[in-house]
Design a protein around this motif. Structure first.
Motif, PDB file in Angstrom:
ATOM      1  N   LEU A  14       0.818  -1.203   0.000  1.00  0.00           N
ATOM      2  CA  LEU A  14       0.000   0.000   0.000  1.00  0.00           C
ATOM      3  C   LEU A  14       0.858   1.262   0.000  1.00  0.00           C
ATOM      4  O   LEU A  14       1.913   1.310   0.634  1.00  0.00           O
ATOM      5  N   LEU A  15       0.375   2.298  -0.691  1.00  0.00           N
ATOM      6  CA  LEU A  15       1.110   3.558  -0.792  1.00  0.00           C
ATOM      7  C   LEU A  15       1.353   4.206   0.565  1.00  0.00           C
ATOM      8  O   LEU A  15       2.300   4.969   0.730  1.00  0.00           O
ATOM      9  N   SER A  16       0.482   3.930   1.516  1.00  0.00           N
ATOM     10  CA  SER A  16       0.666   4.501   2.844  1.00  0.00           C
ATOM     11  C   SER A  16       1.994   4.086   3.463  1.00  0.00           C
ATOM     12  O   SER A  16       2.506   4.763   4.340  1.00  0.00           O
ATOM     13  N   TYR A  17       2.519   2.953   3.041  1.00  0.00           N
ATOM     14  CA  TYR A  17       3.688   2.388   3.704  1.00  0.00           C
ATOM     15  C   TYR A  17       4.844   2.065   2.774  1.00  0.00           C
ATOM     16  O   TYR A  17       5.903   1.651   3.232  1.00  0.00           O
ATOM     17  N   ASN A  18       4.638   2.248   1.483  1.00  0.00           N
ATOM     18  CA  ASN A  18       5.632   1.772   0.530  1.00  0.00           C
ATOM     19  C   ASN A  18       5.991   2.802  -0.518  1.00  0.00           C
ATOM     20  O   ASN A  18       5.159   3.601  -0.952  1.00  0.00           O
TER      21      ASN A  18
END
Lengths: 115, 109
Positions: free
Chosen positions: A98-102
């Motif tokens: 996920l973009l939130s974490y990567n």
């Protein structure tokens, strides 16, 4: 170093024609994205795709747009009936999660010109 | 909907001078990401900030995330010609991301 590739680098089409833009993700990435950037403007999120489904889409991504991963490698963006205002740079990007974490990795882009 | 605003739009600096770009969100962000796009190139991920008040450094680049997680800044010390490009901030929530309009940095030799 692995990279995202996109084809074609430049596509010229007549208004009303269908275009398919192709992207080959980095091999162990599971999340795929399409973005649009009109010349000199900001990068606009179009759609995210995970597990063969759209997970998020923006207001720009209307019924004229569709995405799929037909053969397990290429990730495609189809514009059914192009309009003049679809002229832009289209970037594919991929991420492990996920973009939130990567971090996401962008391809070099396809420049679409609609005449 | 969520908006991410970025200023200034353009910045011209003499080589060796410092540069700062600022990013503000209309809503609290779960994280902020920064990207660099060279002229004619594609966005390249620089960094992600997640914690309130977080500060991270990459050589001459310093990234800050505000205490309220609604603003962020990127500061470049002693700019070089290789720093030319557009710097974008972006707020990501799960699988969607909103980019700011970017700050285009020009370096005067």
């Amino acid at each position: 170093e692995p990279e995202v590739t996109q084809t074609p680098s430049h596509q010229v089409t007549q208004m009303g024609q269908e275009v398919i833009l192709r992207c080959v993700p980095i091999s162990n990435h599971l999340y795929f994205y399409w973005y649009r950037q009109i010349l000199g403007q900001k990068v606009e999120f179009l759609v995210s795709f995970y597990n063969n489904e759209i997970s998020e889409k923006s207001e720009i991504f209307d019924d004229q747009f569709s995405v799929e991963r037909p053969d397990g490698s290429n990730f495609t963006l189809k514009i059914r009936s192009t309009k003049l205002e679809d002229s832009a740079m289209y970037f594919c990007a991929t991420a492990r999660g996920l973009l939130s974490y990567n971090e996401q990795f962008f391809g070099p882009g396809t420049r679409l010109t609609v005449l | 909907g969520q908006q991410v605003m970025q200023i200034p739009q353009y910045q011209h600096v003499q080589e060796g001078e410092d540069f700062t770009t600022y990013c503000n969100s209309s809503t609290t962000l779960s994280n902020i990401q920064w990207y660099k796009q060279r002229p004619g190139g594609h966005p390249v991920f620089l960094i992600q900030l997640v914690k309130s008040g977080e500060v991270k450094k990459q050589k001459r680049l310093t990234f800050q995330f505000g205490e309220a997680k609604k603003n962020s800044s990127l500061h470049i010390t002693a700019t070089q010609t290789t720093d030319v490009g557009t710097y974008f901030c972006a707020g990501a929530r799960r699988d969607k991301i909103i980019f700011g309009k970017g700050t285009r940095l020009h370096i005067l030799p």
